[in-house]
Design an enzyme around this catalytic site. Structure first.
Site, PDB file in Angstrom:
ATOM      1  N   ASP A 291       0.884  -1.166   0.000  1.00 27.44           N
ATOM      2  CA  ASP A 291       0.000   0.000   0.000  1.00 27.44           C
ATOM      3  C   ASP A 291       0.920   1.213   0.000  1.00 27.44           C
ATOM      4  OD1 ASP A 291      -1.668   2.099   0.515  1.00 27.44           O
ATOM      5  OD2 ASP A 291      -2.350   1.398   2.483  1.00 27.44           O
TER       6      ASP A 291
ATOM      7  N   LYS B 179       2.832  11.540  -3.289  1.00 31.36           N
ATOM      8  CA  LYS B 179       1.825  10.853  -4.099  1.00 31.36           C
ATOM      9  C   LYS B 179       0.940  11.851  -4.838  1.00 31.36           C
ATOM     10  CE  LYS B 179      -1.557   7.100  -3.525  1.00 31.36           C
ATOM     11  NZ  LYS B 179      -2.091   6.153  -2.521  1.00 31.36           N
TER      12      LYS B 179
ATOM     13  N   GLU C  99      -7.198   0.683  -4.494  1.00 29.29           N
ATOM     14  CA  GLU C  99      -7.214   0.588  -3.034  1.00 29.29           C
ATOM     15  C   GLU C  99      -8.551   0.121  -2.453  1.00 29.29           C
ATOM     16  OE1 GLU C  99      -5.566   4.423  -2.183  1.00 29.29           O
ATOM     17  OE2 GLU C  99      -3.609   3.770  -2.923  1.00 29.29           O
TER      18      GLU C  99
ATOM     19  N   ASP D 179     -13.198   5.110   0.988  1.00 31.69           N
ATOM     20  CA  ASP D 179     -11.778   5.167   1.317  1.00 31.69           C
ATOM     21  C   ASP D 179     -11.293   6.617   1.346  1.00 31.69           C
ATOM     22  OD1 ASP D 179      -9.029   5.023   1.447  1.00 31.69           O
ATOM     23  OD2 ASP D 179      -8.796   3.639  -0.230  1.00 31.69           O
TER      24      ASP D 179
END
Lengths: 188, 614
Positions: free
Chosen positions: B18, B80, B179, B201
């Site tokens: 992850d 990210k 994800e 999420d």
């Protein structure tokens, strides 16, 4: 590359999913077949295989997904069968109003004009027109079901020709609804 | 790549990663299920922070987290947010994050950390290398394969950048998994077998919503939506803003320009935020350069701040339900993922929207990595009753006349998905055709995301309109676009040159791999030898096995002798310290057994085809 062409040329969407070539389908069965074939062909199942086999799986599963996406939707399914039978089902963007819709379209355009001109009272006839179109769409779908059954019982070209006309009408009504929604949305 | 890949014998470990905005985490799958891989410092989470020391050494994780306080100017976090993006589209981001953008980033975005200039995939690669090391230490064997998760709403460039990061880190990325879907896999392992599940999420920097249909081990994603620039980071920034203003009036001096001060404040703010999920009030507590700042924060004030962030997640949730053709009543269960879903207000908003009490039994920080490990288990063959059918989050189209988009693959199509389109020339003798591919839902090219320009080259010159080039657009199971073209008249493949609009070219990534190896602290030579030996093992085992195949006996005596000779030569150099020598002999063996491999492959493919009753 040759493999893909090979697979694609011998397999229509129906064959790919292993179901009988009918316009009326049992969606639950279709899903079941799709899941079974996915278990066989999904790239996940080929992660440890050779490059050639991985490529083949990628090709197969993309065709499989395209097939399922097309066949599970009655309209796309009908378009697919029509095009397989040699009918032109390209985007029908004809400006011609189907004659039986002339009156409705005329009234709709009036109301749309008024609303664009700032006349809020035009909203009500628009709402009415919208539910009218919705009702027409339901009728079209009912009619489509009948044509599906007719073609499944006896695959006659006239039925398909009729079906194509119906799909055009359906598309036209859908566009009208979209147009109304676009006008109503900012006000809502 | 070796010609023999039909059977690996012993399975290489595949880890699940992850790669988060704030923290990253590795996991692996064994017979008892997915497990988190701990770090050597005993901590599981590896902060997604990278720092370049004055010595030029690059560090990631918890060490870098400390350096973020003392050397903020040579440390970067939340990278990210920059993956797969260009300088022009991070202007908003730069106002809120202190990204040290290097000079000359117009073509390729780079960050200036000390005297190093690193692209976002390179920075992420250092985080991945840390996770790889943790995994190798824990599993006691080399790890070269991974499944990495990405936000479901990541576009092609962002996915490609993540894959590049893996490659730079020396990891073969077997699959990118979304994800929320990974989370569903982790949950679905022992939960219900049938039903509709929504996964919400909200992570550090991204928000995703996915709706899945579970059916007897199949996880079919029906629709997905999200916002790749929304998350806990945004809440932190709101709190920091308030604190900075307080400090200005209390201390009569601004902390804004003080990088170290801001980072310390950031940490104090996060601590208070996290506490607020469990107690009704918490204090932002900062002591810096002999001065003190304290501010009590109660939940009602906090919720006022958080409300707009939560609201921004609800629109995508509704759109997602609409795309899935479902109403809230039809959603059976809701799963919460991401640290930000610990906030009580987020939970209640989600419960209200979906009219279901959300699941929180798995740690929201770990569930995605666990799911990635499950996917790794699926790919390695350890799990064979589960299958994930994911979708592409964004529509794919090409530019047509007047800057209008013609959609080829619609959003929420199950992947792999493909579309074929025929192109022709507009001018007599035209040698190439340029295709501009975009991603997005809007009608005009300028409102969509430019993905790449594909140049169909070496078209045979002929009068305009006669050429017929069939182009196939294929979105693979990673959600990444592949384009192939074929001249319909000749049936030959047409060469396609890809000019990515934002990402790195293949050559650029290649260079970065080398650079990262050059700077790796461990003994590169030893590792290369080891890698060559592993490859040698594979091919030797494959050849040994092939000798039991009919194809072996169909070879001529000379061919068999040549193969045996090549095997012996490889065995002679096997323990050499020169990896090039080993590779040379591997190649020679590959060459000597090419015919054998081809025959076996044909048999295998033939058998596979037969097996499917085509």
């Amino acid at each position: 590359m040759w493999l893909r062409n090979f697979i694609f040329s011998v397999n229509g969407y129906y064959e790919l999913l292993g179901i009988e070539r009918k316009l009326s389908l049992d969606v639950a069965e279709l899903q079941q077949r799709f899941y079974e074939r996915s278990r066989e062909w999904h790239p996940d199942k080929f992660a440890r295989k050779s490059e050639a086999e991985r490529q083949q799986a990628l090709d197969m599963s993309s065709q499989l997904n395209d097939a399922y996406r097309t066949l599970r939707d009655p309209v796309k399914r009908a378009q697919y069968v029509l095009s397989e039978e040699g009918f032109d089902v390209g985007e029908q963007r004809s400006r011609d109003v189907p004659p039986e819709l002339l009156e409705e379209v005329f009234e709709l355009n009036m109301a749309l004009e008024e609303l664009r001109g700032g006349d809020e009272t035009a909203k009500e006839p628009l709402e009415a027109a919208r539910s009218n179109f919705e009702r027409m769409l339901e009728e079209v779908d009912l009619e489509m079901g009948k044509l599906f059954a007719a073609w499944d019982a006896m695959p006659a070209r006239e039925t398909l020709a009729e079906l194509r006309g119906l799909l055009n009408r359906r598309k036209y009504i859908q566009n009208l609804i979209q147009e109304v929604d676009k006008e109503l949305a900012p006000a809502a | 790549m070796g010609t023999f890949q039909i059977d690996f014998g012993k399975r290489d470990p595949v880890i699940g990663i992850d790669l988060g905005t704030t923290n990253s985490l590795g996991a692996f799958y064994d017979l008892t299920g997915p497990k988190i891989i701990p770090g050597d410092d005993g901590l599981n989470l590896v902060p997604s922070i990278v720092s370049v020391r004055e010595t030029g050494e690059v560090v990631a994780g918890n060490t870098a987290r400390e350096l973020l306080l003392t050397h903020p100017e040579r440390t970067v976090y939340s990278v990210k947010r920059l993956m797969g993006r260009g300088l022009a589209d991070i202007q908003e981001e730069r106002k809120r994050f202190p990204f040290p953008v290097a000079e000359g980033s117009e073509q390729v975005l780079r960050l200036q950390l000390g005297d190093k200039r690193l692209t976002p995939p390179e920075v992420s690669a250092y985080v991945l290398v840390q996770l790889k090391k943790n995994a190798e230490a824990f599993l006691g064997e080399p790890v070269t394969k991974a499944v990495i998760t990405v936000p479901a709403y990541f576009n092609d460039a962002q996915r490609q950048a993540t894959k590049d990061a893996g490659r730079i880190a020396g990891l073969e990325v077997l699959r990118l998994v979304n994800e929320p879907t990974a989370a569903a896999l982790a949950y679905g392992l022992d939960k219900r077998k049938e039903g509709i599940v929504a996964v919400y999420d909200l992570g550090g920097g991204t928000f995703d919503i996915s709706i899945l249909k579970l059916h007897d081990g199949i996880f079919e994603v029906l629709a997905t939506n999200g916002d790749t620039h929304l998350g806990g980071d945004d809440i932190d920034n709101l709190l920091i803003e308030i604190a900075l203003e307080d400090i200005q009036s209390e201390w009569s001096e601004s902390l804004r320009g003080d990088k170290e001060g801001v980072q310390r404040l950031r940490r104090a703010v996060i601590a208070a935020k996290e506490k607020l999920s469990f107690v009704p009030e918490a204090t932002i507590d900062l002591e810096y350069k002999g001065k003190k700042y304290q501010r009590m924060l109660d939940r009602s004030l906090f919720e006022k701040l958080v409300a707009p962030v939560v609201d921004r997640t609800l629109g995508p949730c509704r759109d997602c339900m609409k795309d899935a053709g479902l109403t809230a009543e039809q959603i059976d269960e809701v799963v919460l993922v991401g640290g930000s879903t610990r906030i009580p207000m987020v939970r209640s908003a989600v419960a209200a929207l979906f009219r279901a009490q959300p699941h929180t039994d798995l740690n929201p920080d770990e569930v995605v990595a666990l799911g990635a490990a499950v996917q790794a288990g699926i790919l390695s063959g350890a799990i064979d009753d589960k299958l994930l059918l994911d979708v592409t989050p964004l529509s794919l189209g090409i530019e047509t006349m007047g800057g209008v988009v013609s959609k080829l693959i619609h959003r929420n199509s199950t992947i792999p998905a493909s579309a074929t389109e025929a192109f022709t020339t507009a001018v007599d003798g035209q040698r190439n055709v340029l295709i501009h591919v975009v991603q997005g839902e809007r009608e005009l090219v300028k409102d969509c995301r430019s993905l790449a320009r594909f140049d169909l080259k070496d078209i045979e010159p002929m009068p305009a309109g006669l050429a017929r080039i069939e182009v196939r657009f294929l979105i693979d199971a990673n959600g990444i676009l592949n384009v192939t073209a074929r001249d319909q008249r000749t049936g030959r493949e047409t060469s396609v040159e890809v000019k990515p609009s934002y990402g790195l070219t293949d050559e650029q990534v290649e260079r970065m791999i080398l650079e990262s190896y050059e700077h790796a602290e461990e003994d590169i030579e030893a590792r290369q030898v080891r890698e060559a030996q592993v490859e040698a093992d594979n091919i030797l085992r494959a050849v040994e096995k092939a000798k039991h195949n009919d194809a072996w006996y169909e070879l001529s005596d000379a061919e068999r002798a040549a193969a045996d000779r090549a095997v012996n030569e490889l065995l002679v150099v096997y323990h050499s310290v020169d990896h090039n020598l080993i590779r040379e002999k591997i190649d020679a063996l590959n060459e000597a057994t090419r015919t054998l491999a081809e025959r076996m492959m044909n048999t295998a493919v033939g058998a596979a085809l037969k097996g499917t009753k085509i």
